[in-house]
Write a protein that holds these residues in place. Structure first.
Motif, short mmCIF file in Angstrom:
data_model
loop_
_atom_site.label_atom_id
_atom_site.label_comp_id
_atom_site.label_asym_id
_atom_site.label_seq_id
_atom_site.Cartn_x
_atom_site.Cartn_y
_atom_site.Cartn_z
N UNK A 343 -69.82 -21.00 60.47
CA UNK A 343 -70.62 -20.47 59.35
C UNK A 343 -72.08 -20.34 59.77
N UNK A 344 -72.59 -21.35 60.49
CA UNK A 344 -73.97 -21.30 60.96
C UNK A 344 -74.16 -20.12 61.90
N UNK A 345 -73.24 -19.97 62.84
CA UNK A 345 -73.31 -18.85 63.79
C UNK A 345 -73.22 -17.52 63.04
N UNK A 346 -72.34 -17.46 62.04
CA UNK A 346 -72.19 -16.23 61.27
C UNK A 346 -73.46 -15.86 60.52
N UNK A 347 -74.10 -16.84 59.92
CA UNK A 347 -75.37 -16.56 59.22
C UNK A 347 -76.46 -16.13 60.20
N UNK A 348 -76.55 -16.85 61.32
CA UNK A 348 -77.59 -16.53 62.30
C UNK A 348 -77.39 -15.12 62.86
N UNK A 349 -76.17 -14.83 63.29
CA UNK A 349 -75.92 -13.52 63.89
C UNK A 349 -75.96 -12.39 62.87
N UNK A 350 -75.37 -12.65 61.69
CA UNK A 350 -75.24 -11.57 60.71
C UNK A 350 -76.50 -11.33 59.91
N UNK A 351 -76.94 -12.33 59.18
CA UNK A 351 -78.08 -12.12 58.28
C UNK A 351 -79.42 -12.14 59.03
N UNK A 352 -79.58 -13.11 59.94
CA UNK A 352 -80.89 -13.23 60.58
C UNK A 352 -81.07 -12.21 61.70
N UNK A 353 -80.16 -12.21 62.68
CA UNK A 353 -80.36 -11.31 63.83
C UNK A 353 -80.06 -9.85 63.47
N UNK A 354 -78.88 -9.59 62.88
CA UNK A 354 -78.49 -8.20 62.62
C UNK A 354 -79.24 -7.58 61.44
N UNK A 355 -79.30 -8.28 60.33
CA UNK A 355 -79.90 -7.68 59.12
C UNK A 355 -81.42 -7.68 59.19
N UNK A 356 -82.03 -8.85 59.28
CA UNK A 356 -83.49 -8.92 59.25
C UNK A 356 -84.11 -8.60 60.61
N UNK A 357 -83.62 -9.25 61.66
CA UNK A 357 -84.21 -9.05 62.98
C UNK A 357 -84.10 -7.61 63.45
N UNK A 358 -82.94 -7.01 63.25
CA UNK A 358 -82.74 -5.63 63.69
C UNK A 358 -83.57 -4.65 62.88
N UNK A 359 -83.67 -4.89 61.57
CA UNK A 359 -84.50 -4.04 60.72
C UNK A 359 -85.96 -4.05 61.19
N UNK A 360 -86.46 -5.26 61.46
CA UNK A 360 -87.85 -5.38 61.91
C UNK A 360 -88.05 -4.68 63.24
N UNK A 361 -87.13 -4.90 64.16
CA UNK A 361 -87.29 -4.33 65.50
C UNK A 361 -87.21 -2.80 65.47
N UNK A 362 -86.26 -2.26 64.70
CA UNK A 362 -86.13 -0.80 64.61
C UNK A 362 -87.39 -0.18 64.00
N UNK A 363 -87.84 -0.78 62.88
CA UNK A 363 -89.01 -0.22 62.18
C UNK A 363 -90.25 -0.27 63.05
N UNK A 364 -90.51 -1.42 63.63
CA UNK A 364 -91.74 -1.59 64.40
C UNK A 364 -91.70 -0.81 65.71
N UNK A 365 -90.52 -0.67 66.30
CA UNK A 365 -90.40 0.15 67.52
C UNK A 365 -90.66 1.63 67.20
#
Length: 515
Positions: A343-365
């Protein structure tokens, strides 16, 4: 500053018979997040934690280690300070019940209760659990293989010794009237019902001193007695504010806005504590919130099973902010929860890395490549897509929703609200395709990217209490000045043309773990 803009919150003071575990980290984390949120909201905050260092259980634990009680408590108390620092808690003070100021406060409260006729000398005879530092009635005791046990599972022993008593029985009706007049005093509601049922069952006078051990605060005028550890411990909440000096600079914070406790110590905080305070003619706290317990992969956590969860080991493996996020995202605060690595890995990979982290990286890039690394001018919301998105991710609406949920200690729901908006932002960037707009409609591209940047600023600001280090990094990448990271500052757009630093990843995905 008016009292409405002050906020005082506490963790329990942790018992120093063993090293910190996930339960300690969880309670303090909730308090820390609420404290940080209130500061973001412009409140003057006082956030207290500390250690409870007296009692027979500590005396025995010290003896087992071959140490005197003070040396033992010095060591274990430091472990709790270290946990607070490693978990990045923002507590304003750390109290120890072995401090002289605390002994003075306990003596002052005792004398005040005594002067009001609330204490008398008698003798105690009944069942006592050393592990819980609690007395239990005959109807609460169970028998297994000839051994008696408390409802908590702790073994009990029959104790008979001289004791001072607090006239708790006199406060039964007044406590019930207090609960009725203050429906939010005990939360969640299920716990409130438990407490009211217990009080309606009848309250006996409470033994508040012991003579069979020495490690505690001496009773004023009768040093053969030490104070019952819970009268001693609960007093810490006012000791830290300067009691008995009600002109002390910190006394303005009393009464506490919320005491965070585990459900196992709710009775002491929701029955004994308000009774002591009312009897002493002192204001009562506004709220006591009792959270649930964690299991580990479906198993009850115990040292004998070897499955105690070390919060510092989790931080070492997964990172501090992902662990902080997970503990409050996974389970509604107040309910029991099961810790599962997947569950921890799922939250980290899904919500933090994919949802928030990817959104930030795409927008700022995209801003780096297509807007010369500078923030476009504030966007005029013209399209229906923009209006719908801003309605969901706009600062005023989202801040109000998150704040309302945090005031109810609904940490998981507050995070769910932010991440629903983050999902909408990912849908917005996918639909609008700003990477394609550069050739077909560069002005529209700038509007979309500015709208996304504004939304990311909102998300990062609101998530600061949960993930302070990572959100500071994101706000740096968004070029938000340090003085513009509070909630009120969201109403002021960043100026167009602001240079943006190159983005870098916020979260590292965990590879090779079972899904």
């Amino acid at each position: 500053m008016t009292s409405e803009r002050r906020f005082y919150l506490t963790t329990p003071i942790y018992y120093v018979n063993d090293k910190p575990h996930i339960g300690h980290a969880y309670t303090s984390l909730a308090a820390d997040v609420l404290a940080r949120w209130k500061r973001l909201s412009g409140h003057e905050v006082f956030f207290l934690t500390g250690t409870d260092e007296h009692g027979q259980k500590v005396e025995k634990a010290a003896e087992a280690k071959g140490l005197d009680p003070q040396s033992f408590t010095d060591q274990v108390s430091q472990a709790f300070r270290d946990l607070a620092m490693r978990m990045n808690y923002s507590n304003d003070a750390f109290i120890r019940t072995t401090e002289e100021r605390h002994k003075d406060a306990c003596a002052a409260l005792w004398k005040r209760l005594e002067e009001r006729g609330q204490i008398y000398l008698g003798h105690y005879e009944g069942w006592y659990a050393v592990r819980d530092e609690a007395f239990y009635g005959p109807d609460e005791i169970t028998d297994k293989d000839g051994q008696k046990f408390a409802p908590t599972g702790a073994p009990v022993e029959w104790v008979r010794e001289p004791s001072y008593f607090f006239r708790l029985s006199e406060w039964q009706d007044r406590l019930l009237a207090f609960y009725d007049a203050n429906p939010d005093f005990i939360a969640p509601a299920s716990r409130r019902n438990e407490v009211i049922s217990f009080v309606k069952g009848g309250l006996n006078d409470l033994s508040i001193s012991r003579t069979s051990f020495r490690w505690g605060v001496k009773v004023p005028g009768d040093e053969a007695h030490v104070m019952y550890v819970w009268l001693d411990a609960l007093t810490n909440y006012i000791t830290a504010l300067g009691y008995p000096d009600e002109n002390a600079s910190l006394w303005k914070f009393w009464p506490a806005d919320v005491h965070f406790v585990g459900k196992d110590i709710l009775r002491f905080h929701a029955i004994y504590w308000p009774a002591f305070l009312m009897a002493a003619d002192l204001p009562t706290p506004k709220r006591v919130f009792a959270h649930g317990w964690w299991t580990n992969e479906g198993q009850k956590i115990s040292k004998s099973l070897g499955n105690v969860i070390d919060p510092l080991a989790l931080v070492e493996e997964f990172g501090l902010d992902p662990v902080r996020f997970f503990l409050l995202r996974e389970v509604p605060f107040g309910q029991d929860g099961d810790f599962q690595r997947k569950a921890l890995v799922g939250r980290l990979n899904g919500e933090l890395a994919d949802a928030l982290g990817n959104l930030a990286n795409r927008t700022l890039s995209l801003l780096q490549r297509n807007c010369e690394g500078r923030l476009p001018e504030p966007a005029a919301v013209t399209s229906e897509a923009d209006r719908e998105f801003v309605a969901l991710a706009g600062h005023a609406e989202l801040s109000a929703a998150v704040g309302g949920l945090l005031d109810q200690q609904k940490f998981d729901a507050a995070l769910a609200q932010v991440f629903a908006a983050i999902r909408e932002a990912n849908g917005y960037i996918t639909r609008e395709q700003p990477w394609a707009l550069k050739k077909t409609d560069p002005e529209r591209m700038r509007v979309v990217l500015r709208t996304l940047h504004d939304a990311l600023r909102v998300f990062a600001t609101l998530l600061q209490p949960f993930m302070p280090d990572t959100m500071a990094k994101l706000l740096d990448q968004l070029a938000v000045p340090a003085e513009a990271r509070g909630l009120e500052a969201l109403a002021t757009p960043l100026p167009g043309g602001t240079p943006l630093p190159p983005p870098s990843p916020l979260f590292q995905k965990i590879q090779g773990e079972p899904a």
